[in-house]
Design an enzyme around this catalytic site. Structure first.
Site, PDB file in Angstrom:
ATOM      1  N   SER A  59     -31.737   4.817  -9.386  1.00 26.46           N
ATOM      2  CA  SER A  59     -32.713   4.823 -10.478  1.00 26.46           C
ATOM      3  C   SER A  59     -32.079   5.016 -11.856  1.00 26.46           C
ATOM      4  O   SER A  59     -32.744   4.792 -12.866  1.00 26.46           O
ATOM      5  CB  SER A  59     -33.769   5.912 -10.242  1.00 26.46           C
ATOM      6  OG  SER A  59     -33.190   7.204 -10.348  1.00 26.46           O
ATOM      7  N   LYS A 132     -33.246  11.917 -14.629  1.00 26.94           N
ATOM      8  CA  LYS A 132     -33.780  10.852 -15.490  1.00 26.94           C
ATOM      9  C   LYS A 132     -33.339  11.109 -16.935  1.00 26.94           C
ATOM     10  O   LYS A 132     -32.733  12.136 -17.248  1.00 26.94           O
ATOM     11  CB  LYS A 132     -35.317  10.819 -15.440  1.00 26.94           C
ATOM     12  CG  LYS A 132     -35.932  10.723 -14.051  1.00 26.94           C
ATOM     13  CD  LYS A 132     -35.725   9.381 -13.396  1.00 26.94           C
ATOM     14  CE  LYS A 132     -36.369   9.333 -12.017  1.00 26.94           C
ATOM     15  NZ  LYS A 132     -36.083   8.071 -11.290  1.00 26.94           N
TER      16      LYS A 132
END
Length: 292
Positions: A59, A132
């Site tokens: 990701s 993230k």
């Protein structure tokens, strides 16, 4: 016969007797002691200062690849809040879909190795640990898209430096899936951050799972440390430096560097020197000379 003397040439019998009375610690005793000290320091550093995290998914490609290990500063957000552009590790809320956890090792050696890895912070993350990039901070207005770009407080971001395989623009937004690049405007609530993965096509992030409380943030990932050929820092991209502050955002002071510095080097070195000093190994003594 050799005598120990001071700078003025006088013999110091008390020091001589004290030196004779000191017994040198054997190497077989000193080495385990040093290993115990190093292990305790590693546990303390992992608990309070730094932790190494394994990257289990794609990701954050190509900023972070599967199998990379990053160092996470666990104290920086004790003195300030996260800022836009930083890469952070956090615990997902109930809305965040748990990552696929690796199967636990079946044999005793594997279980022992995993336990040791957990203690020193080099094991795989838990299924609720995510990594993230911070896109919006409390009070920011975040939406997409303006000419295909994410907008923060009215400013479209130039994300070409770090975004890999962006999501399709033509797909309509879906609050339950992060397949589309589009999402409606979100005003980041107080005490929360809006995060997104750099590999937008596969990242499940705040677009569909909601903002993350700052209290859930474990720390800032500031360096890739493994594999060795990928050793590099994780700075804030320049695109975030010109994002205007939202009227609803609290006033922000200057961002200080991560408050870790050389403590990771200084603490083990100081502890090792302390143990060596207590072992009675010969050392050069200043202010002494030998008389024939």
């Amino acid at each position: 016969m050799v005598h120990m003397v001071d700078e003025d040439g006088t013999v110091d019998p008390w020091r001589r007797r004290a030196r004779r009375s000191r017994r040198q610690m054997p190497l077989w005793q000193e080495l385990p002691l040093l290993l115990i000290v190093a292990f305790c320091l590693a546990v303390l550093i992992r608990t309070f200062l730094l932790q190494a995290f394994f990257i289990p998914s794609g990701s954050m490609e190509n900023t972070l690849l599967v199998g990379d290990r990053v160092l996470v500063n666990k104290v920086v957000y004790d003195v300030r809040d996260p800022v836009r552009g930083e890469v952070v590790v956090f615990r997902g809320t109930d809305r965040w879909v748990a990552q696929e956890a690796p199967a636990p090792p079946a044999d005793f050696a594997g279980r022992a190795g995993r336990t040791l890895g957990d203690l020193v912070g080099v094991s795989r993350p838990g299924e609720k640990d995510f990594i993230k990039r911070v896109i919006g901070v409390p009070g920011d207005k975040v939406w997409c898209c303006d000419d295909g770009r994410v907008v923060v407080n009215g400013m479209p971001l130039d994300e070409q430096a770090y975004v890999f395989e962006d999501s399709p623009v033509e797909l309509p937004p879906n609050p339950k899936e992060c397949r589309s690049r589009q999402f409606t405007e979100v005003v980041v609530p107080p005490g929360q951050i809006f995060v997104m993965g750099d590999h937008r096509l596969v990242s499940q992030d705040a677009r569909c799972q909601g903002p993350v409380p700052i209290e859930n943030v474990v720390g800032r990932a500031f360096m890739i440390v493994w594999p060795s050929q990928r050793w590099t820092s994780l700075p804030v991209p320049e695109t975030f430096t010109s994002v205007p502050r939202s009227d609803a955002a609290p006033a922000a002071g200057p961002v200080d560097p991560d408050p870790v510095g050389g403590v990771v080097v200084i603490l083990p070195l100081a502890a090792t020197l302390t143990v060596l000093a207590g072992s009675g190994r010969p050392r050069r003594t200043l202010g002494r000379r030998l008389l024939p």
